[in-house]
Design a protein around this motif. Structure first.
Motif, mmCIF file in Angstrom:
data_model
loop_
_atom_site.group_PDB
_atom_site.id
_atom_site.type_symbol
_atom_site.label_atom_id
_atom_site.label_comp_id
_atom_site.label_asym_id
_atom_site.label_seq_id
_atom_site.Cartn_x
_atom_site.Cartn_y
_atom_site.Cartn_z
ATOM 1 N N ILE A 18 39.164 42.794 47.282
ATOM 2 C CA ILE A 18 37.934 42.117 46.891
ATOM 3 C C ILE A 18 38.274 40.675 46.520
ATOM 4 C CG2 ILE A 18 36.724 44.199 46.106
ATOM 5 C CD1 ILE A 18 37.537 43.531 43.232
ATOM 6 N N THR A 19 37.245 39.840 46.382
ATOM 7 C CA THR A 19 37.486 38.456 45.988
ATOM 8 C C THR A 19 37.774 38.391 44.487
ATOM 9 O OG1 THR A 19 35.173 37.988 45.443
ATOM 10 C CG2 THR A 19 35.854 37.640 47.757
ATOM 11 N N ASN A 20 38.316 37.258 44.061
ATOM 12 C CA ASN A 20 38.569 37.063 42.626
ATOM 13 C C ASN A 20 37.268 37.139 41.833
ATOM 14 O OD1 ASN A 20 41.192 36.695 43.337
ATOM 15 N ND2 ASN A 20 41.297 34.543 42.778
ATOM 16 N N GLU A 21 36.196 36.591 42.405
ATOM 17 C CA GLU A 21 34.896 36.623 41.731
ATOM 18 C C GLU A 21 34.410 38.062 41.572
ATOM 19 O OE1 GLU A 21 35.583 34.579 44.405
ATOM 20 O OE2 GLU A 21 35.800 32.769 43.172
ATOM 21 N N GLU A 22 34.573 38.853 42.614
ATOM 22 C CA GLU A 22 34.181 40.269 42.532
ATOM 23 C C GLU A 22 35.044 40.992 41.488
ATOM 24 O OE1 GLU A 22 32.615 41.278 47.050
ATOM 25 O OE2 GLU A 22 34.772 41.036 46.717
ATOM 26 N N HIS A 23 36.309 40.628 41.434
ATOM 27 C CA HIS A 23 37.209 41.231 40.442
ATOM 28 C C HIS A 23 36.739 40.899 39.027
ATOM 29 C CE1 HIS A 23 40.771 41.583 37.865
ATOM 30 N NE2 HIS A 23 41.098 42.586 38.663
ATOM 31 N N GLN A 24 36.376 39.634 38.796
ATOM 32 C CA GLN A 24 35.894 39.220 37.469
ATOM 33 C C GLN A 24 34.598 39.960 37.114
ATOM 34 O OE1 GLN A 24 38.541 38.041 36.020
ATOM 35 N NE2 GLN A 24 37.475 36.335 35.092
ATOM 36 N N ASN A 25 33.699 40.090 38.076
ATOM 37 C CA ASN A 25 32.446 40.807 37.828
ATOM 38 C C ASN A 25 32.702 42.276 37.503
ATOM 39 O OD1 ASN A 25 30.764 38.579 38.135
ATOM 40 N ND2 ASN A 25 30.621 38.869 40.341
ATOM 41 N N LEU A 26 33.652 42.869 38.182
ATOM 42 C CA LEU A 26 34.036 44.247 37.907
ATOM 43 C C LEU A 26 34.577 44.369 36.480
ATOM 44 C CD1 LEU A 26 34.326 47.038 39.313
ATOM 45 C CD2 LEU A 26 36.634 46.353 39.961
ATOM 46 N N ALA A 27 35.423 43.429 36.090
ATOM 47 C CA ALA A 27 35.991 43.436 34.740
ATOM 48 C C ALA A 27 34.887 43.284 33.691
ATOM 49 C CB ALA A 27 37.030 42.326 34.587
ATOM 50 N N ILE A 28 33.934 42.395 33.942
ATOM 51 C CA ILE A 28 32.823 42.190 33.000
ATOM 52 C C ILE A 28 31.961 43.444 32.911
ATOM 53 C CG2 ILE A 28 30.636 40.942 32.676
ATOM 54 C CD1 ILE A 28 33.038 39.354 31.743
ATOM 55 N N ASN A 29 31.696 44.067 34.051
ATOM 56 C CA ASN A 29 30.882 45.289 34.047
ATOM 57 C C ASN A 29 31.571 46.409 33.287
ATOM 58 O OD1 ASN A 29 28.835 44.049 35.472
ATOM 59 N ND2 ASN A 29 29.616 44.693 37.460
ATOM 60 N N ASN A 30 32.903 46.411 33.286
ATOM 61 C CA ASN A 30 33.648 47.431 32.548
ATOM 62 C C ASN A 30 33.812 47.072 31.073
ATOM 63 O OD1 ASN A 30 34.000 48.982 34.846
ATOM 64 N ND2 ASN A 30 35.933 48.003 35.381
#
Length: 180
Positions: free
Chosen positions: A95-107
């Protein structure tokens, strides 16, 4: 000789390295943890990156020339280790870095170590929506109350560019928080 110079010499001296390094850990562990945590979001990831940061510091302290303050050097290593961690995880998950950050925020809301409320969660989402450099600048200025001169040493960017990045980041965060 300053106290910092003496401390660095103790860190570089094989006879005093262990004791001096324990002092270094004591002095910077918590501040670096929170700096890293703001970048990688997750407590567990922050712990891993912090450990990697101190391993790298321990292995390369002999090469430290004193061109910057020890504090700036430590923050630069922690920042680079954090970015490397995000990039590695994003690649691993494809995934992109942005998607990774969004995943981290959602968690983040499920993270037992996150003690924030809905407003703080929304602020974290707003920060995560920024490009990586703006995230770093915003976190360092807003949360760490770091001076542009210090950030310039850590991020190896001009103070003017940092001021512009911070201003743009603030505008984007304000826009994000006032939307919906």
């Amino acid at each position: 000789m300053t106290n910092e110079t003496d401390f660095i010499l103790r860190l570089q001296d094989p006879k005093s390295k262990e004791t001096a390094f324990r002092e270094l850990l004591s002095l910077y562990k918590e501040r670096l943890y929170w700096h890293i945590r703001k970048i990688v979001i997750s407590h567990d990831d922050a712990d891993d990156v912090l450990q990697n940061t101190f391993i790298k510091v321990y292995r390369s302290i002999d090469k430290f020339k004193g061109d910057s303050k020890l504090y700036s050097w430590l923050y630069r290593i922690a920042t680079n280790e954090s970015i490397t961690h995000i990039n590695r995880n994003a690649r691993r998950l494809q995934i992109t870095n942005e998607e990774h950050q969004n995943l981290a925020i959602n968690n983040l809301a499920a993270d037992v170590y996150f003690e924030g409320d809905d407003i703080q969660l929304k602020l974290q989402k707003a920060i995560a929506s920024l490009p990586q450099k703006q995230q770093l600048v915003f976190n360092m200025k807003y949360f760490d109350d770091m001076k542009y001169k210090e950030m310039s040493e850590i991020l190896e960017t001009s103070e003017g560019a940092l001021k512009a990045s911070y201003h743009i980041a603030v505008k984007k965060i304000e826009s994000f928080l006032t939307s919906d």
